[in-house]
Design an enzyme around this catalytic site. Structure first.
Site, PDB file in Angstrom:
ATOM      1  N   ASN A 270       3.535  -7.171  -0.736  1.00  0.00           N
ATOM      2  CA  ASN A 270       2.281  -6.929  -1.464  1.00  0.00           C
ATOM      3  C   ASN A 270       1.952  -8.061  -2.421  1.00  0.00           C
ATOM      4  O   ASN A 270       1.256  -7.853  -3.411  1.00  0.00           O
ATOM      5  CB  ASN A 270       2.368  -5.609  -2.237  1.00  0.00           C
TER       6      ASN A 270
ATOM      7  N   ARG B 218      10.940  -7.080  -2.452  1.00  0.00           N
ATOM      8  CA  ARG B 218      11.343  -6.658  -1.112  1.00  0.00           C
ATOM      9  C   ARG B 218      11.330  -7.825  -0.129  1.00  0.00           C
ATOM     10  O   ARG B 218      11.933  -7.756   0.938  1.00  0.00           O
ATOM     11  CB  ARG B 218      10.403  -5.550  -0.625  1.00  0.00           C
TER      12      ARG B 218
ATOM     13  N   PHE C 266       2.064   0.600  -0.970  1.00  0.00           N
ATOM     14  CA  PHE C 266       3.041  -0.480  -0.976  1.00  0.00           C
ATOM     15  C   PHE C 266       3.600  -0.587   0.446  1.00  0.00           C
ATOM     16  O   PHE C 266       3.858   0.428   1.080  1.00  0.00           O
ATOM     17  CB  PHE C 266       4.181  -0.178  -1.946  1.00  0.00           C
ATOM     18  N   CYS C 267       3.801  -1.811   0.930  1.00  0.00           N
ATOM     19  CA  CYS C 267       4.171  -1.960   2.329  1.00  0.00           C
ATOM     20  C   CYS C 267       4.999  -3.213   2.548  1.00  0.00           C
ATOM     21  O   CYS C 267       5.002  -4.130   1.725  1.00  0.00           O
ATOM     22  CB  CYS C 267       2.928  -2.068   3.215  1.00  0.00           C
ATOM     23  N   THR C 268       5.676  -3.267   3.692  1.00  0.00           N
ATOM     24  CA  THR C 268       6.308  -4.487   4.193  1.00  0.00           C
ATOM     25  C   THR C 268       5.949  -4.629   5.661  1.00  0.00           C
ATOM     26  O   THR C 268       6.154  -3.688   6.440  1.00  0.00           O
ATOM     27  CB  THR C 268       7.833  -4.442   4.034  1.00  0.00           C
TER      28      THR C 268
END
Length: 394
Positions: free
Chosen positions: A319, A332, A138-140
């Site tokens: 995501n 997010r 999971f990322c931003t």
């Protein structure tokens, strides 16, 4: 008992408390999180990787330093995954994954074998270690353009959700085990830097990287039914005309000279798993989010408004497809957009990106590191992160 297994972690994440906490941070956002920049967090260790060495020897120095932490992480994975397979999963991995490793192209095959030898663990386990980052992150990622046209790129990498919850410390066991493994790797040939990346020691692909005076890239996972698990199975059964995403980014970093060529290569290469590839360059307007299917792609360029994002001086990718709303239980995107808009383009830069990436739940319990990149100035810095309570579990 201080920790839960995967199943208990799933219950925790899907509980009304957890869903409500994430919704509280994302839907009731008021202001950016107050932060001090530059922060006092620990900065990632650095390692020079000599591409002139034989592949089996390139990672030796790093793995000798990090062997204990690599073994610890693999043991945590065993403890949390084997419960679902009656203790047979890693027996299967040790038996069959070495064959999977042998199907990988060079130099990756020999690099994995060299890492396994130094860490005194099996090639199968090191191959699994590399697979996890391919399909479960999971990322931003954020790209901003300042008023002077300067391009900045930042990212949070979130990993470890559902992998054992420590009920005393309110942390994910895998996330905590990853912190001492975070390292900035300077890939050199002939004593000169070819590119830099941020790796977990033992992982040989690229999830976050920068080519000086050219471009920077971050990879965010994209969740689809036709996802990485299917691609991996196809690879195992002989269909090998697709690229592993982490290996593709490493090849782009090593061989591609500029932003536009990097976008073209990242868009058209067939992939094992769907992903988002976020690429920034060195000139005004050089920012791109590539939404990748395994064969198709969508391009979202800096300066182009999108579904939730009216401002055209930045791009935010988590995501989820930028033309759709993120799910209510993992939003997010909204806090990051609102935080950037609150600061405005006049404050665009590393400080503004860092503040957005530090605003909850963009920063959460599975955030392992924050990286800030500026390819034009050949600058990259990576901070190890934690998220003090109250904090969303993801």
């Amino acid at each position: 008992m201080t920790s839960f297994t995967l199943l208990t972690g799933l219950f925790l994440c899907l509980s009304p408390f957890s869903l409500g906490l994430n919704e509280h941070y994302s839907q009731r956002f008021k202001h950016c999180e107050p932060t001090t920049y530059p922060p006092s967090h620990l900065v990632a260790e650095k390692y020079v990787l000599n591409l002139d060495l034989p592949p089996a020897e390139r990672w030796t120095g790093l793995i000798e330093r990090k062997k204990e932490h690599v073994v610890n992480l693999i043991q945590i994975l065993k403890d949390n995954l084997d419960v679902f397979f009656n203790g047979r999963l890693f027996k299967f991995i040790d038996k069959y994954f070495p064959y999977l490793a042998k199907t990988l192209p060079e130099p990756y095959r020999d690099e994995l074998a060299g890492i396994a030898k130094v860490a005194n663990t099996s090639v199968g386990e090191i191959t699994l270690y590399n697979l996890f980052y391919e399909i479960f992150t999971f990322c931003t990622s954020i790209i901003v353009e300042g008023e002077n046209g300067h391009i900045y790129h930042g990212r949070n990498l979130d990993f470890g959700i559902l992998m054992g919850w420590d009920i005393q410390n309110h942390t994910w066991l895998v996330t905590e085990a990853l912190h001492p493994l975070v390292v900035e790797v300077d890939f050199q040939r002939g004593g000169n830097t070819v590119f830099k990346s941020v790796n977990f020691a033992g992982y040989i692909g690229v999830l976050t990287g920068m080519k000086p005076d050219a471009f920077s890239i971050s990879l965010d996972e994209r969740f689809q039914l036709n996802g990485g698990y299917i691609g991996i199975l196809e690879w195992i059964f002989g269909k090998r005309d697709q690229k592993w995403a982490g290996f593709l980014l490493r090849e782009i970093m090593e061989k591609v000279p500029n932003f536009e060529t990097a976008v073209e290569k990242a868009s058209n290469a067939p992939l094992l798993a769907p992903v988002y590839l976020i690429i920034s360059g060195t000139k005004p307007g050089e920012g791109m989010v590539i939404t990748r299917d395994r064969k198709k792609y969508d391009l979202w360029r800096l300066g182009q408004p999108s579904f939730q994002q009216i401002s055209t001086w930045f791009l935010v990718e988590t995501n989820y497809d930028h033309w759709k709303s993120p799910p209510f239980f993992d939003n997010r995107r909204t806090p990051a957009i609102l935080c950037l808009n609150e600061q405005g383009q006049k404050r665009a830069g590393w400080e503004g990106i860092y503040r957005a990436l530090s605003t909850k739940p963009v920063l959460n319990k599975v955030t392992t590191y924050t990286t800030l990149m500026d390819a034009r100035n050949n600058s990259m810095v990576t901070y190890l992160r934690d998220c003090p309570d109250p904090c969303a579990p993801w």
